[in-house]
Design an enzyme around this catalytic site. Structure first.
Site, PDB file in Angstrom:
ATOM      1  N   ASP A 366      56.395  53.123  48.198  1.00 17.13           N
ATOM      2  CA  ASP A 366      57.422  53.697  47.201  1.00 17.13           C
ATOM      3  C   ASP A 366      56.715  53.716  45.918  1.00 17.13           C
ATOM      4  O   ASP A 366      55.991  52.784  45.631  1.00 17.13           O
ATOM      5  CB  ASP A 366      58.835  52.572  47.222  1.00 17.13           C
ATOM      6  CG  ASP A 366      59.860  53.266  46.828  1.00 17.13           C
ATOM      7  OD1 ASP A 366      60.132  54.485  47.155  1.00 17.13           O
ATOM      8  OD2 ASP A 366      60.667  52.628  46.423  1.00 17.13           O
ATOM      9  N   ASP A 707      62.622  49.442  48.605  1.00 16.46           N
ATOM     10  CA  ASP A 707      63.530  48.405  48.132  1.00 16.46           C
ATOM     11  C   ASP A 707      64.827  48.906  48.211  1.00 16.46           C
ATOM     12  O   ASP A 707      65.847  48.274  48.294  1.00 16.46           O
ATOM     13  CB  ASP A 707      63.167  48.100  46.475  1.00 16.46           C
ATOM     14  CG  ASP A 707      63.209  49.466  45.849  1.00 16.46           C
ATOM     15  OD1 ASP A 707      63.207  50.607  46.151  1.00 16.46           O
ATOM     16  OD2 ASP A 707      62.579  49.384  44.434  1.00 16.46           O
ATOM     17  N   ASP A 711      65.448  53.346  51.923  1.00 15.78           N
ATOM     18  CA  ASP A 711      64.040  53.041  52.704  1.00 15.78           C
ATOM     19  C   ASP A 711      64.216  52.415  54.020  1.00 15.78           C
ATOM     20  O   ASP A 711      63.262  52.185  54.601  1.00 15.78           O
ATOM     21  CB  ASP A 711      63.049  52.106  51.575  1.00 15.78           C
ATOM     22  CG  ASP A 711      62.887  52.837  50.570  1.00 15.78           C
ATOM     23  OD1 ASP A 711      62.798  53.927  50.437  1.00 15.78           O
ATOM     24  OD2 ASP A 711      63.090  52.038  49.465  1.00 15.78           O
TER      25      ASP A 711
END
Length: 1013
Positions: A366, A707, A711
């Site tokens: 990410d 996070d 996800d």
């Protein structure tokens, strides 16, 4: 996930159904409420957009739909977890061994008058080993899950609903579809809402879409995609500022967030690589044991033993092959590494995940908060017709610019005054960058920048009192405020404005250069355009700033400014400059990405952010390395349309989520194969999952960091999911295997190194432990074939496996990494096994054989010194073990009673045991490295040195401690007998050093192919 009960009849059907459910969830969100008018929505949900639901109706719907909460993921009951530790993997082998021992003891007890208790003891010890190590592993994992439990915040959430025209606070779980809900800045959205009215409302959707900028909310439908439109807010996102009122259109698992959480819990989780390895190892060892057992079973029948004797031999050989101490060793190694990683900010939820990280070949990371600092920071300013760089480092060690320019003073005034962000109280002794701010990300960035470069913004605001303000809105795209000036002789009001650069410039007639107002001509407009494009191209968010002193005659002191019906000028202003912001990369990330590259790990960025920003950060941290171009870069360089560039010429590529939507699996595979450096921008959670599956189709072992709730499906699907401890949502932490307590990408690389190290060290531990199997089995084989007195007893074998070998085997877990650990390619799980044929051939065929020779040498020396020469021993077994023979003659004609013979035999057992300890010294030292010389590696491992002393001390204790002859049938040895095995120990060391020298001199040669494990 639908009702599972009725699927019990056919497992096939439920598998197909699960797959169908997953495919449904992978599709983008389906929702139509955002396209309906407010009246239609109210009709659909039988509610009133002023009065809300009636109390009775709300109760009825609550009874029908159930509480507004996510179904917790199915947890494994504690007893099942415990049984898995007791009967899973390696333990099965020991249980089988224990059962066989009890069986053998049963046979002996049934057929002999005075059976030896060895097999009974052995069975009990094996069972005890499994139970103790099982409890230990269970305790370790329970400890990690305790930490997990503590993450869950137990505060029940409240929501403000309107029922029967009254506002009331209810538990968020009691909110139902059709409820009228009010939200304000700071609230968590209690359900999916269709907005019917809003005032300056902004929501933070980052946990859902990965988009870090707050999104405006209004009653109008602005997009076909419900995730992009402005009139829907989603369950569990946060309202940042403003207020809004909406109708609940979905609750609990039916919300967008709920669907994602369901998607995560419905995913099949494969076995961890280390579990597969241990399974493979057990099959190997069992294969070897059964093969040896059966061969000698047949052989002993041919040699004329009875059936019962042959069965006892068969069981004996199989049990001798079981490495009793290894289960404990593996558990301790994994636990040690998990502890070491926790010290380095990686919390591992399940022990086996430690190793998975080491075999990772692709990391999908990410962007926001993992690769970047997750705080907007001013990166550049443009004033006096030049671009200045601001300091974005975490410790302010970067560049500085000329702060004395009059234009900068004016610019910093506008940025400080036309700004609603304030520092939260009581933080005066905290560094500016670390302080908490009330306000949105861009405004806090400006606030911190001005505070650092121009001193207290609070004082500046006190000196220039605000008299009027127009907040930012999406139609005019600017924010404006009017202030009194700090100069007591100047009675004019100062108007300051900031906003979208092109909109601000359109309102200006002059520009401030070196503190003087100049007319804004075409040349300056072009300079502005170039600066704007350059900063925008760096992926930065650019704002324009202008000011204007209102003439005193038109706007005297005390003039009543009206901000709704504007009664002052907002044109012909003076343009001052631009400031651009970016969420800068974390300091340690570029280095970590470089380490990944040299370790053969591909780092892919997957983000919900804008492609330009994503590409800029990717270049900044080295995910796209210098000199590598994307298709767009090549097109720009050659001045040709993008469609004419061959995509295979570009090593790097940036892929937009909207394009990814239409890709087939084949197209995704092609991208993953042909490009080494990949950035996916503007991706949705469902697409993240598709990317992970694509990587896994290529045979990669994938680690995913994330996070947000968005996800969690990808975290669950990946071979190892890594969640963020600080910024992570609960759902993502539950789906992950590992949690980064400091949210830093660099910690993952530490994790990879630790994972590779544990794999190496487990290999070394296993090689060390297995080697002593040969000197333990061969005495038994010779005893059967040559009919000699038994050279090594069962009890002594246990003393080696669970006594002297334990600490040294565990000490190898503390061995430092060899020099090439982060320069190797990731291991290929199909070919590079934990225990392969080469390791077995080294341990059993080479080193083990030398060890067995050392043991037999001691055995024959002691018997010869007592009068039994090697030649006379063959075939003596039946008489030797017969209690009635009390006059057995040795080579010199002396007669030996049964008791005397047994004392000599047990002394031989003790000597054989001591010899194994002596040769295991050398084995331990050579197992420290797989390729380097021991002299290169050094003897820095203190635990290993302790292990050497510990095994020697234990051997001496067992031999010389009074009472051992009764308890364990161990007898004191002459000092000279200790030295029998020394030459063999030395031989092992020299043999292996020469082998490693050839390995290093001739990489890839015959020696490597045959012996490098």
């Amino acid at each position: 996930m639908g009702d599972k009960k009725d699927d019990k009849s056919s497992p096939k059907k439920s598998k197909a159904k699960e797959r169908r459910d997953l495919d449904d969830l992978k599709k983008e969100v389906a929702m139509t409420e955002h396209k309906m008018s407010v009246e239609e929505v109210c009709r659909k949900y039988n509610t009133d957009c002023v009065q809300g639901l009636t109390h009775s109706k709300a109760q009825e719907i609550l009874a029908r739909d159930g509480p507004n909460a996510l179904t917790p993921p199915p947890t494994t009951p504690e007893w099942v977890k415990f049984c898995r530790q007791l009967f899973g993997g390696f333990s099965i082998l020991l249980w089988i061994g224990a059962i066989l021992c009890f069986l053998a003891y049963g046979i002996q007890a049934g057929t002999e008058d005075d059976p030896s208790g060895d097999n009974l003891y052995l069975g009990i010890v094996l069972a005890a080993v499994v139970i103790i190590t099982g409890c230990f592993s269970y305790y370790q994992e329970a400890k990690s899950s305790k930490i997990m439990e503590s993450f869950k915040n137990m505060v029940p959430q409240q929501a403000l609903v309107i029922r029967e025209g009254e506002k009331m606070q209810v538990n968020a779980e009691e909110v139902v579809v059709g409820d009228l809900v009010e939200i304000k800045g700071g609230d968590r959205v209690p359900a999916d809402l269709r907005i019917i009215s809003a005032h300056g409302c902004k929501v933070d959707n980052s946990s859902l879409t990965g988009e870090s900028e707050p999104q405006t909310r209004s009653p109008d439908c602005t997009h076909d995609n419900p995730l992009e439109t402005r009139n829907i807010t989603f369950f569990s996102t946060n309202c940042v500022e403003g207020t809004a009122r909406g109708v609940v259109v979905a609750t609990g698992d039916r919300t967008v967030m709920g669907r994602i959480a369901t998607l995560a819990s419905g995913l099949e989780v494969g076995k961890t690589p280390i579990a597969i390895e241990i399974e493979h190892f057990i099959q190997l060892i069992t294969g070897v044991a059964v093969f040896l057992g059966v061969s000698f079973f047949i052989l002993s029948l041919i040699l004329g033993y009875t059936w019962l004797e042959a069965v006892i031999f068969l069981i004996g050989i199989i049990v001798a092959n079981v490495p009793e101490g290894l289960l404990a060793t593996v558990t301790v190694c994994l636990t040690l590494t998990a502890k070491r990683m926790a010290r380095k900010n990686c919390l591992v939820k399940n022990l086996e995940a430690v190793e998975t990280l080491g075999s990772t070949s692709t990391i999908c990371s990410d962007k926001t908060g993992t690769l970047t600092q997750n705080r907007m920071t001013v990166a550049h300013m443009w004033f006096d017709n030049q671009i200045h760089e601001a300091d974005t480092t975490e410790d302010q060690s970067g560049t500085s610019f000329d702060k004395s320019s009059h234009t900068w003073v004016a610019l910093s005034h506008i940025a400080g005054l036309c700004n609603r962000a304030v520092f939260k109280g009581g933080q005066d002794n905290i560094p500016v960058l670390k302080r908490d701010v009330a306000g949105d990300a861009s405004e806090s960035a400006l606030l911190k920048c001005i505070e650092l470069s121009s001193g207290s913004v609070k004082l500046m605001r006190e000196r220039n009192k605000k008299v009027a303000e127009i907040p930012f809105n999406s139609t005019n795209k600017y924010q404006l405020s009017i202030h009194e000036t700090e100069d007591p002789n100047d009675n004019r009001y100062l108007l300051v404005m900031k906003g979208a650069p092109e909109r601000i410039l359109d309102r200006c007639a002059t520009i401030l250069l070196q503190g003087k107002e100049q007319p804004l001509d075409e040349e300056m407009k072009e300079a502005f355009q170039n600066a704007y494009l350059e900063l925008g191209g760096l992926g930065e968010r650019v704002l324009g700033f202008c000011h204007y002193y209102l003439p005193e005659e038109q706007f005297p002191k005390g003039f009543a400014f009206d901000c709704d019906d504007v009664n002052f000028t907002t044109d012909n202003l003076c343009f001052v400059g631009l400031m651009s912001m970016i969420d800068p990369p974390r300091a340690a990330v570029p280095d970590a990405v470089g380490k990944c590259r040299s370790a053969g790990i591909k780092v892919i960025m997957v983000t919900g952010d804008h492609p330009i920003t994503a590409k800029a950060i990717a270049k900044g941290v080295g995910i796209i390395s210098e000199g590598n171009e994307t298709v767009e870069d090549i097109a720009a360089r050659l001045n040709i349309p993008v469609s004419q560039v061959n995509p295979r010429d570009a090593k790097a590529c940036v892929i937009h989520g909207t394009d990814l939507k239409d890709f087939t699996s084949e197209q995704i595979d092609e991208i993953l194969q042909n490009h080494t450096e990949i950035v996916f921008a503007r991706t949705s959670p469902q697409q993240k999952l598709i990317i992970v599956e694509g990587c896994q189709r290529q045979g990669a072992i994938v680690a995913v960091t994330g996070d947000g709730v968005n996800d969690s499906p990808a975290l669950k699907k990946a071979d190892i999911g890594v969640a963020m401890g600080i910024a992570g949502s609960d759902v993502s932490k539950q789906a992950a295997d590992m949690i980064l307590l400091d949210d830093n990408f660099a910690s993952i690389v530490t994790g990879v190194e630790e994972g590779r190290l544990i794999f190496d060290n487990l290999k070394k531990s296993i090689a060390y432990t297995l080697t002593s199997n040969i000197p333990e089995i061969t005495p038994f084989l010779l005893f059967i074939m040559a009919n000699i007195p038994l050279p090594l007893g069962t009890i002594t074998i246990l003393c080696i496996d669970l006594g002297t070998d334990m600490v040294p085997a565990i000490s190898l877990a503390y061995e430092a990494a060899e020099s090439d650990i982060m320069k190797r390619q990731p291991r290929n799980p199909r070919t590079d096994k934990l225990v392969n044929e080469r390791l077995i051939s080294m341990a059993y065929g080479q080193i083990g054989m030398i060890q067995a020779l050392g043991g037999f040498f001691s055995y024959f020396v002691i018997l010869a010194e007592n009068g039994f020469l090697p030649g006379n021993l063959v075939g003596i077994r039946l008489n030797w073990d017969d209690r009635t023979v009390n006059d057995l003659e040795d080579s010199y004609g002396q007669q030996w009673t049964y008791e005397q013979r047994k004392v000599v035999e047990f002394t031989c057992h003790t000597a054989f045991f001591v010899s194994i300890v002596v040769v295991q010294w050398a084995d331990l030292i050579i197992c420290k490295t797989r390729r380097n010389s021991v002299f290169q590696q050094g003897m820095k491992n203190k635990i290993l040195i302790f292990g050497l002393f510990e095994e020697t001390a234990l051997a001496a204790f067992l031999s010389y401690c009074p009472g051992m002859d009764v308890a364990l049938r161990m007898y004191p040895l002459k000092p000279s007998w200790w030295f029998c095995a020394f030459p063999y120990s030395f031989l092992i060391f020299v043999y292996d050093e020469i082998r490693k020298l050839i390995l290093r001199r001739n990489p890839g040669g015959w020696v490597e192919k045959e012996t490098y494990y």
